[in-house]
Write an enzyme that holds these catalytic residues in place. Structure first.
Site, short mmCIF file in Angstrom:
data_model
loop_
_atom_site.label_atom_id
_atom_site.label_comp_id
_atom_site.label_asym_id
_atom_site.label_seq_id
_atom_site.Cartn_x
_atom_site.Cartn_y
_atom_site.Cartn_z
N SER A 95 6.70 31.43 -13.80
CA SER A 95 7.65 31.18 -14.96
C SER A 95 6.72 30.95 -16.13
CB SER A 95 8.44 29.83 -14.54
OG SER A 95 9.09 29.45 -15.53
N HIS A 130 13.92 27.86 -11.22
CA HIS A 130 15.08 28.28 -11.92
C HIS A 130 15.21 27.18 -13.10
CE1 HIS A 130 19.14 29.94 -11.24
NE2 HIS A 130 18.32 30.87 -11.50
N HIS A 155 9.82 37.96 -16.73
CA HIS A 155 10.32 37.39 -15.34
C HIS A 155 10.36 38.46 -14.31
CE1 HIS A 155 12.96 34.62 -13.28
NE2 HIS A 155 13.79 35.58 -12.81
#
Lengths: 81, 737
Positions: B535, B94, B48
């Protein structure tokens, strides 16, 4: 039967609402306020004859809807009305 | 050192570090790291934060251009829009937090991206989001959809930043891994740009915002792991957002940045205090020394490990000029925020953390921020492609009643009106929104100028699944087409690249291919990538999502009076198709929604044709020649025409058209998703002018019909009252809830 259910934020989880209330208390002059945490209180009337019978059902309600187990804890007591 | 766990092989493994990575750490430090250092290294070297699997593959993306002031590497990208102004924007994912706790996950996602924008000195003026959920009938989908949308609305609305648009898709591939990609754009004066840099040894380091609690410890490592049945046990790491504090933080930061006290500033996002301090030091080639006793704490007894890795929200780290501590502190205190001088900039390049007079962390900042391991992971073309490529239209039975198919498509969740979603967002606050959600792109006004900004977010992940390279190109092409249809010239993009586990060669192949596609298209459209994120590990029990390279594109409208919307305006107007119908069914919404198949090659994309169609459309809009422009995407030309009829804020219009395609089947013609097509409407007497532009640009143009009546009529294939179509479209999502 009456279930009295208390839902509170888990220890350590940020409580923006509590923070706002604490702030308001302070601005009213209550300078000894150290911390405020807010929760919910619920009453659920149930059509069961024995407390033992309704307990697992109330627990299920809490897990599924009344509390958010990810960030909240709950406890309850069941009494005759 | 006090009661800290001893660093064992097992603990290293639990922190997600490989043996080789741990050996490298020992080599760099010349010793074993302690527990706190292990935590810091593991989070900074997680996928990340470090981009260790993607870095190599991202190098080919174009990141420079004449208007680009800031490309990737800062908190957000910056593009010059003239008049001394610039726009600052970024999109971030997210995904993992939103799956675990949808409301707070989405809310803190919005909070994070807002901080990324105002940390550069910009006032956020508009947000978008791209949301992907599992199949509508999956038991968790409704719960997740409700939570995520409410979380975005809850945070964004409190902050007074309008959410002006976005997209919502449903597909079974997201059943176990939803995607929440959030975007914010801010406006800034060109001479007032701030960066995350810790220049000037001796300058104080100041912490502002909320107190630090035990929130989201190891959130960044969570985003670097696959989900399994046990992921619910990780739940206490979820952070809770407080938009009211963020609003104070925003105003206070902008006030401080209006003075000349600030040297550098960065928000505390993933890996909180650790990431912000070592990145600021690393960028400036300095070091930072912090004393943890000075960090404002929400709970007692927090360890250095917890303080350094906490992801408590609404916090910022500033480096200010020495001697200005009091002025800066006063401003933050006025806004009721915690503020504390936690350390100073040093000249030895170290991130040094002191607790109780003892040095508990001492690692070169550059090692943490920039010198993580880099992997060129193996890649291999996935097996499934040899099956999906075998698709043949002949095997698909043609539905008898095209009108009924169109009604079904309009009501399907991926095409139906998303009003239920955006109704919950405040999209008007600040009163700059010119085109509200529901057209091809949102348009906002730049107050004090004649200019407008158009913004859109797009990705068809089904295309990317069936052909990652083409899918990547189409995501850029369609975003650009959406902006052009609103009258804007595309400027730049930010992206969220969402994929499965990069340690699997076929996922890495998807990533490589789609990034190449993005890169190729961005170069041709002259829209550099100014930032974004990757991601990975969007997998549950080994099931990966469709590769989803989400693109958010921003464009400039030089005269806001000449912006364009997608709906028909006037009975009697001519309807013209720019581009041509090729009738491809592979990868279409029609094939998925009506026939339950995700097969075939996606529609072709010829970049020359695409650019020519867009050039003609934009020129015609800028000349004030046309009344509406709408691109054909999911559901093909039939759905696009229906949307032109009823998506406007006022009354509906009917239309009768005759479209052609070489002897193709009715369903291919109506619902095929050929790229590079735009439907425009205009006064009859402007038709010759439009033809001239099209001829000059070599754009295929056909006059297909006229606006009027109250029915949608397409050849002898569809003849249906517009009100019926509209009902199916408007109620599609709400009825399912």
């Amino acid at each position: 039967m009456l279930a009295r259910i208390y839902v509170t934020l888990k220890k350590g989880v940020l409580d923006p609402q509590g923070k706002a209330v604490q702030h308001s208390l302070e601005s009213l002059g209550y300078d000894k306020v150290k911390d405020v945490r807010l929760g919910k209180y619920m009453e659920v009337k149930l059509d069961y004859s024995r407390a033992g019978e309704s307990e697992p059902i109330v627990r299920e309600m809490c897990e599924k809807l009344l509390a958010n187990p990810v960030i909240e804890d709950y406890r309850f007591e069941i009494t005759e009305e | 050192m006090r009661n800290e766990p001893r660093v064992t092989e097992e603990l290293v493994k639990e922190h997600g570090l490989t043996e080789e990575e741990y050996d490298k750490i020992k080599l760099i430090l010349g010793r074993d790291p302690n527990y706190t250092e292990l935590g810091i290294l593991s989070v900074m070297w997680s996928e990340h934060c470090s981009y260790k699997s993607s870095k190599v593959f991202l190098q080919d993306l174009p990141t420079e251009g004449e208007h680009i002031i800031q490309g990737p590497g800062e908190n957000a990208g910056i593009v010059d829009i003239g008049d001394g102004l610039a726009i600052v924007f970024k999109m971030e994912s997210h995904n993992h937090p939103s799956f675990i706790e949808p409301y707070q996950g989405a809310a803190t996602g919005v909070g994070g991206i807002l901080r990324d924008i105002f940390t550069m000195g910009a006032r956020p003026v508009a947000s978008l989001n791209s949301l992907r959920f599992g199949a509508f009938d999956h038991p968790k989908t409704r719960y997740l959809l409700n939570g995520v949308v409410a979380g975005i609305a809850g945070y964004g609305n409190c902050m007074g930043v309008p959410t002006v648009g976005g997209e919502v898709y449903f597909n079974a591939c997201y059943n176990g891994n939803i995607l929440v990609n959030v975007f914010t754009l801010g406006l800034i004066k060109k001479e007032k740009i701030f960066k995350g840099v810790a220049y000037g040894p001796g300058n104080p380091v100041i912490y502002v915002g909320s107190k630090t609690g035990r929130d989201g410890i190891h959130g960044a490592t969570m985003a670097s792991e696959e989900f399994d049945e046990k992921s619910s046990e990780r739940r206490p790491t979820v952070q809770v957002g407080d938009p009211f504090t963020e609003k104070l933080l925003l105003e206070a930061c902008l006030e401080v940045m209006d003075t000349d006290h600030v040297v550098g500033i960065q928000d505390m996002g993933a890996a909180g205090l650790t990431c912000s301090s070592c990145e600021m030091a690393s960028r400036a080639g300095t070091g930072i020394e912090m004393d943890l006793s000075m960090v404002p704490k929400r709970e007692e007894g927090m360890t250095p490990y917890e303080l350094m890795l906490s992801e408590s929200q609404e916090r910022m780290l500033l480096v200010v000029k020495k001697g200005r501590e009091r002025e800066v502190t006063e401003i933050f205190e006025k806004w009721d925020l915690d503020v504390s001088i936690v350390g100073k900039v040093t000249d030895d390049g170290m991130l040094r953390v002191i607790d109780d007079g003892v040095t508990v962390v001492e690692i070169p900042a550059k090692i943490l921020a920039e010198e993580s391991p880099v992997y060129i992971r193996p890649k291999e073309r996935p097996q499934y492609l040899s099956k999906t490529e075998k698709f043949s239209t002949d095997k698909i039975p043609e539905a008898g009643n095209h009108g009924e198919v169109l009604i079904k498509l309009l009501g399907s969740p991926n095409i139906a009106s998303q009003e239920w979603v955006y109704r919950q967002y405040d999209h008007m606050v600040r009163t700059n929104t010119v085109v509200l959600p529901g057209s091809d792109a949102a348009v906002i006004r730049v107050k004090g100028t004649k200019k407008g900004i158009a913004l859109t977010v797009d990705c068809n992940s089904r295309y990317a699944y069936l052909d990652p390279y083409l899918g990547g190109m189409i995501a850029v092409a369609e975003s650009s087409r959406n902006l052009v249809c609103s009258g804007a010239k595309p400027l730049a993009i930010t992206d969220c690249l969402n994929y499965g586990n990069p340690e699997k060669p076929d996922i890495m192949w998807q990533f490589d291919q789609s990034t190449k596609g993005l890169s190729e298209a961005c170069k041709r459209f002259n829209t550099p990538v100014v930032g974004g994120n990757v991601s990975f590990y969007n997998e549950t029990r080994g099931e990966g999502i469709h590769p989803t390279p989400t693109v958010a594109m921003v464009g400039l409208i030089t005269d806001i009076g000449l912006h364009m919307t997608q709906w028909f305006k006037r009975d009697g107007d001519q309807v013209v198709l720019l581009g041509k119908n090729c009738g491809e069914l592979g990868g279409t919404e029609y094939l998925a929604a009506i026939h339950g198949q995700e097969e075939g090659p996606p529609p072709r994309l010829e970049l020359d044709l695409e650019i020519s169609v867009q050039d003609t459309c934009l020129e015609a809009i800028q000349e004030g020649m046309i009344m509406s422009a709408h691109d054909c995407s999911e559901g093909g030309i039939a759905v696009a025409l229906a949307e032109c009829c009823f998506s406007g804020p006022k009354s509906c219009h009917g239309v009768a058209v005759n479209i052609s395609g070489d002897n193709m089947r009715g369903d291919c013609l109506l619902f095929g998703e050929s790229q590079s097509r735009i439907i425009v409407s205009l006064y009859e007497d402007r038709l010759d002018d439009l033809r001239k532009i099209a001829e000059r640009n070599n754009t295929p143009l056909s006059v297909i019909g006229r606006v009027g009546g109250d029915r949608l009529v397409i050849n002898d294939l569809i003849d249906c009252p517009v009100t019926r179509l509209e009902q199916a479209w408007r109620r599609g999502i709400e009825e399912r809830l």
